[in-house]
Structures are given as structure tokens and as C-alpha cells.
Design an enzyme around this catalytic site. Sequence first.
Site, PDB file in Angstrom:
ATOM      1  N   GLU A 148       4.906  -6.059  -6.650  1.00  0.00           N
ATOM      2  CA  GLU A 148       3.489  -6.010  -6.969  1.00  0.00           C
ATOM      3  C   GLU A 148       2.995  -6.451  -8.079  1.00  0.00           C
ATOM      4  O   GLU A 148       2.169  -7.002  -8.497  1.00  0.00           O
ATOM      5  CB  GLU A 148       2.784  -4.547  -6.166  1.00  0.00           C
ATOM      6  CG  GLU A 148       3.175  -4.449  -4.891  1.00  0.00           C
ATOM      7  CD  GLU A 148       2.577  -3.452  -4.118  1.00  0.00           C
ATOM      8  OE1 GLU A 148       2.621  -3.194  -2.941  1.00  0.00           O
ATOM      9  OE2 GLU A 148       1.918  -2.434  -4.687  1.00  0.00           O
ATOM     10  N   ARG A 153       0.482   8.186  -6.224  1.00  0.00           N
ATOM     11  CA  ARG A 153       0.118   8.181  -4.784  1.00  0.00           C
ATOM     12  C   ARG A 153      -0.462   9.783  -4.459  1.00  0.00           C
ATOM     13  O   ARG A 153      -1.372   9.841  -3.699  1.00  0.00           O
ATOM     14  CB  ARG A 153       1.542   8.226  -4.139  1.00  0.00           C
ATOM     15  CG  ARG A 153       2.047   7.056  -4.367  1.00  0.00           C
ATOM     16  CD  ARG A 153       1.775   5.919  -3.301  1.00  0.00           C
ATOM     17  NE  ARG A 153       1.896   6.092  -2.096  1.00  0.00           N
ATOM     18  CZ  ARG A 153       1.864   5.232  -0.745  1.00  0.00           C
ATOM     19  NH1 ARG A 153       1.155   4.123  -1.180  1.00  0.00           N
ATOM     20  NH2 ARG A 153       2.053   5.543   0.404  1.00  0.00           N
ATOM     21  N   TYR A 188       0.359  -7.799   1.184  1.00  0.00           N
ATOM     22  CA  TYR A 188       0.717  -7.166   2.335  1.00  0.00           C
ATOM     23  C   TYR A 188       1.754  -7.642   3.220  1.00  0.00           C
ATOM     24  O   TYR A 188       1.762  -7.211   4.347  1.00  0.00           O
ATOM     25  CB  TYR A 188      -0.668  -6.660   3.104  1.00  0.00           C
ATOM     26  CG  TYR A 188      -1.571  -5.870   2.410  1.00  0.00           C
ATOM     27  CD1 TYR A 188      -1.070  -4.627   2.295  1.00  0.00           C
ATOM     28  CD2 TYR A 188      -2.907  -6.105   2.428  1.00  0.00           C
ATOM     29  CE1 TYR A 188      -2.145  -3.461   1.459  1.00  0.00           C
ATOM     30  CE2 TYR A 188      -3.539  -4.893   1.774  1.00  0.00           C
ATOM     31  CZ  TYR A 188      -3.186  -3.775   1.566  1.00  0.00           C
ATOM     32  OH  TYR A 188      -4.060  -2.721   1.024  1.00  0.00           O
ATOM     33  N   THR A 240      -2.961   7.757   3.172  1.00  0.00           N
ATOM     34  CA  THR A 240      -3.309   6.518   3.663  1.00  0.00           C
ATOM     35  C   THR A 240      -4.678   6.769   4.351  1.00  0.00           C
ATOM     36  O   THR A 240      -5.739   6.125   4.115  1.00  0.00           O
ATOM     37  CB  THR A 240      -2.439   5.865   4.595  1.00  0.00           C
ATOM     38  OG1 THR A 240      -1.247   5.941   3.971  1.00  0.00           O
ATOM     39  CG2 THR A 240      -3.022   4.491   4.698  1.00  0.00           C
ATOM     40  N   ASN A 258     -10.313   2.535   2.662  1.00  0.00           N
ATOM     41  CA  ASN A 258      -9.783   3.609   1.813  1.00  0.00           C
ATOM     42  C   ASN A 258      -9.718   3.321   0.330  1.00  0.00           C
ATOM     43  O   ASN A 258      -9.100   4.078  -0.449  1.00  0.00           O
ATOM     44  CB  ASN A 258      -8.515   4.156   2.242  1.00  0.00           C
ATOM     45  CG  ASN A 258      -7.473   3.199   2.260  1.00  0.00           C
ATOM     46  OD1 ASN A 258      -7.451   1.849   1.806  1.00  0.00           O
ATOM     47  ND2 ASN A 258      -6.113   3.395   2.895  1.00  0.00           N
ATOM     48  N   HIS A 289      -5.461   0.927  -3.474  1.00  0.00           N
ATOM     49  CA  HIS A 289      -3.986   0.816  -3.162  1.00  0.00           C
ATOM     50  C   HIS A 289      -3.122   1.415  -4.136  1.00  0.00           C
ATOM     51  O   HIS A 289      -3.511   1.042  -5.482  1.00  0.00           O
ATOM     52  CB  HIS A 289      -3.871  -0.466  -2.726  1.00  0.00           C
ATOM     53  CG  HIS A 289      -2.301  -0.932  -3.090  1.00  0.00           C
ATOM     54  ND1 HIS A 289      -1.502  -0.902  -1.891  1.00  0.00           N
ATOM     55  CD2 HIS A 289      -1.511  -1.634  -4.054  1.00  0.00           C
ATOM     56  CE1 HIS A 289      -0.351  -1.219  -2.128  1.00  0.00           C
ATOM     57  NE2 HIS A 289      -0.309  -1.648  -3.382  1.00  0.00           N
ATOM     58  N   ARG A 346      -9.128   9.492  -2.433  1.00  0.00           N
ATOM     59  CA  ARG A 346      -9.483   9.055  -0.942  1.00  0.00           C
ATOM     60  C   ARG A 346     -10.123  10.384  -0.211  1.00  0.00           C
ATOM     61  O   ARG A 346     -10.799  10.311   0.517  1.00  0.00           O
ATOM     62  CB  ARG A 346      -8.278   8.617   0.082  1.00  0.00           C
ATOM     63  CG  ARG A 346      -7.828   7.361  -0.414  1.00  0.00           C
ATOM     64  CD  ARG A 346      -6.593   6.854   0.240  1.00  0.00           C
ATOM     65  NE  ARG A 346      -5.984   5.507   0.448  1.00  0.00           N
ATOM     66  CZ  ARG A 346      -5.026   5.107   0.201  1.00  0.00           C
ATOM     67  NH1 ARG A 346      -4.065   6.225   0.510  1.00  0.00           N
ATOM     68  NH2 ARG A 346      -4.566   3.853   0.076  1.00  0.00           N
ATOM     69  N   LYS A 383      -9.946  -1.758  -4.133  1.00  0.00           N
ATOM     70  CA  LYS A 383     -10.016  -2.455  -3.176  1.00  0.00           C
ATOM     71  C   LYS A 383     -11.646  -2.783  -3.293  1.00  0.00           C
ATOM     72  O   LYS A 383     -12.268  -2.213  -3.802  1.00  0.00           O
ATOM     73  CB  LYS A 383      -9.914  -2.033  -1.754  1.00  0.00           C
ATOM     74  CG  LYS A 383      -8.261  -1.661  -1.770  1.00  0.00           C
ATOM     75  CD  LYS A 383      -7.838  -1.349  -0.255  1.00  0.00           C
ATOM     76  CE  LYS A 383      -6.378  -0.632   0.046  1.00  0.00           C
ATOM     77  NZ  LYS A 383      -6.325  -0.173   1.199  1.00  0.00           N
ATOM     78  N   PHE A 426      -3.406  -4.237  12.701  1.00  0.00           N
ATOM     79  CA  PHE A 426      -4.516  -4.699  11.675  1.00  0.00           C
ATOM     80  C   PHE A 426      -4.185  -5.445  10.413  1.00  0.00           C
ATOM     81  O   PHE A 426      -5.211  -5.728   9.676  1.00  0.00           O
ATOM     82  CB  PHE A 426      -4.649  -3.512  11.155  1.00  0.00           C
ATOM     83  CG  PHE A 426      -3.732  -2.501  10.454  1.00  0.00           C
ATOM     84  CD1 PHE A 426      -3.433  -2.678   8.937  1.00  0.00           C
ATOM     85  CD2 PHE A 426      -3.076  -1.477  11.100  1.00  0.00           C
ATOM     86  CE1 PHE A 426      -2.352  -2.035   8.493  1.00  0.00           C
ATOM     87  CE2 PHE A 426      -1.925  -0.862  10.631  1.00  0.00           C
ATOM     88  CZ  PHE A 426      -1.583  -0.968   9.130  1.00  0.00           C
TER      89      PHE A 426
HETATM   90  P1  RTP Z   1      -1.805   1.123   0.359  1.00  0.00           P
HETATM   91  O1  RTP Z   1      -0.767   0.405   0.572  1.00  0.00           O
HETATM   92  O2  RTP Z   1      -3.069   0.540   0.424  1.00  0.00           O
HETATM   93  O3  RTP Z   1      -2.011   2.222  -0.549  1.00  0.00           O
HETATM   94  O4  RTP Z   1      -1.908   2.038   1.440  1.00  0.00           O
HETATM   95  P2  RTP Z   1      -0.662   3.097   2.030  1.00  0.00           P
HETATM   96  O5  RTP Z   1       0.590   2.592   1.783  1.00  0.00           O
HETATM   97  O6  RTP Z   1      -1.206   4.494   2.074  1.00  0.00           O
HETATM   98  O7  RTP Z   1      -0.771   2.677   3.672  1.00  0.00           O
HETATM   99  P3  RTP Z   1       0.064   1.364   4.401  1.00  0.00           P
HETATM  100  O8  RTP Z   1       0.799   1.846   5.676  1.00  0.00           O
HETATM  101  O9  RTP Z   1       0.786   0.554   3.503  1.00  0.00           O
HETATM  102  O10 RTP Z   1      -1.470   0.378   4.634  1.00  0.00           O
HETATM  103  C1  RTP Z   1      -1.817  -0.267   3.841  1.00  0.00           C
HETATM  104  C2  RTP Z   1      -3.313  -0.338   4.231  1.00  0.00           C
HETATM  105  O11 RTP Z   1      -3.624  -0.838   5.341  1.00  0.00           O
HETATM  106  C3  RTP Z   1      -4.766  -0.188   6.044  1.00  0.00           C
HETATM  107  N1  RTP Z   1      -4.578   0.240   7.204  1.00  0.00           N
HETATM  108  N2  RTP Z   1      -5.366   0.441   8.253  1.00  0.00           N
HETATM  109  N3  RTP Z   1      -4.936   1.528  11.396  1.00  0.00           N
HETATM  110  C4  RTP Z   1      -5.364   0.789  10.480  1.00  0.00           C
HETATM  111  O12 RTP Z   1      -6.450   0.336  10.682  1.00  0.00           O
HETATM  112  C5  RTP Z   1      -4.665   0.846   9.361  1.00  0.00           C
HETATM  113  N4  RTP Z   1      -3.601   1.481   8.881  1.00  0.00           N
HETATM  114  C6  RTP Z   1      -3.512   1.098   7.538  1.00  0.00           C
HETATM  115  C7  RTP Z   1      -5.349   0.694   4.926  1.00  0.00           C
HETATM  116  O13 RTP Z   1      -6.238   0.193   4.155  1.00  0.00           O
HETATM  117  C8  RTP Z   1      -4.097   0.969   4.177  1.00  0.00           C
HETATM  118  O14 RTP Z   1      -4.275   1.386   2.741  1.00  0.00           O
END
Ligand code: RTP
Length: 155
Positions: free
Chosen positions: A133, A92, A56, A98, A119, A122, A109, A16, A64
Amino acid sequence: QEAHAAQMEQTFIAIKPDGVQRGLISEIVSRFERKGFKLVAIKVVVPSKEFAQKHYHDLKERPFFNGLCDFLSSGPVIAMVWEGEGVIKYGRKLIGATDPQKSEPGTIRGDLAVVVGRNIIHGSDGPETAKDEINLWFKPEDLHQFRYLIKSGMS
Ligand code: RTP
């Protein structure tokens, strides 16, 4: 036995804008590379906000979502496809949880990030998302098919 390249598992990984700006490209690429996964596509792209929203789309009801899409489109992203046995799940694992506060030391991370909104990386969370994707970010002809002579679990 030879695994057919077309059947080999692939995942979408993106560094990112925060990871790029902080100079973490080679650090992140090297962790996947040293593990033994194979890089089959890579490009630098500044996604539009609309593109970020597509990427997304699963999160569009989340509070968010808007900030997240603004952030992803705020600067250069390194979009990549990595290939190898178990790469979706293990990718992962290399990335960590996350929330960087909950990521173990030793993960990307865990070692390199502090807050969930920054973070740095992705990774696709399953086979269907990986396919979607990869199709969103790359054209089929961008994915290179080659074989290494010496393998380390690479296809
Ligand atoms: P990613 O898709 O980026 O690998 O992340 P992830 O699956 O671990 O997490 P996901 O729940 O899909 O969330 C995607 C991205 O959203 C941002 N996020 N911000 N509470 C918050 O402010 C919040 N929660 C999630 C993070 O950048 C996360 O990677």
C-alpha cells in the site's frame, strides 16, 4: 540503541472521504501523533475509481466492492505513512474493529463512526500489505527520513 530509519516499521493509513468531510483530520492525526508514532508522509488525494480498485484488489469478489471503490474515489482522502515500533499492529488497535458497532470506545472508529460503510479510516493489516500500500500510494522519495532529538518511542 539507534534504530536505522530504513528498518523501522511503517504502515499506510488513510482518512477516507467521510472522515475528511466530517472534519476529523486533526483528531485522527493527533491520536497517532500523541501515541508517539512518527508521520513520514502525508498528502491529499482524490483517488480515481481504478486506483481505488487497485487499493482494494483483495476484496474484488465481495458484494460491497463496487460501492466501496465508488466511495473511496468520491472525494479527498488523506494518505499517510506512519512509522514506529509495532505501528502496523498498534495502528489497527488505535483504529478499532472494521465495524464501528464492534469497535471499543476509545478507538477511532468506536468514538467517531457508526456504520461499516462509513468507517472513516483505513490501516494496513500486516507487513506485506503495508509495503504494497505504501508503494501504491507513495513514491520512495515522498517518505521523509529525519530524526527527532527527543524521542518518545519514535524512530
Ligand atoms: P480497512 O482495510 O479499510 O482498514 O478495513 P478492514 O481491514 O478493517 O476491513 P476489510 O474487510 O479489509 O474491508 C475494507 C473496507 O470495506 C468496507 N466494508 N464494507 N459489509 C460491508 O458493507 C463492508 N464490509 C467492509 C469497510 O469500509 C472496510 O473498512
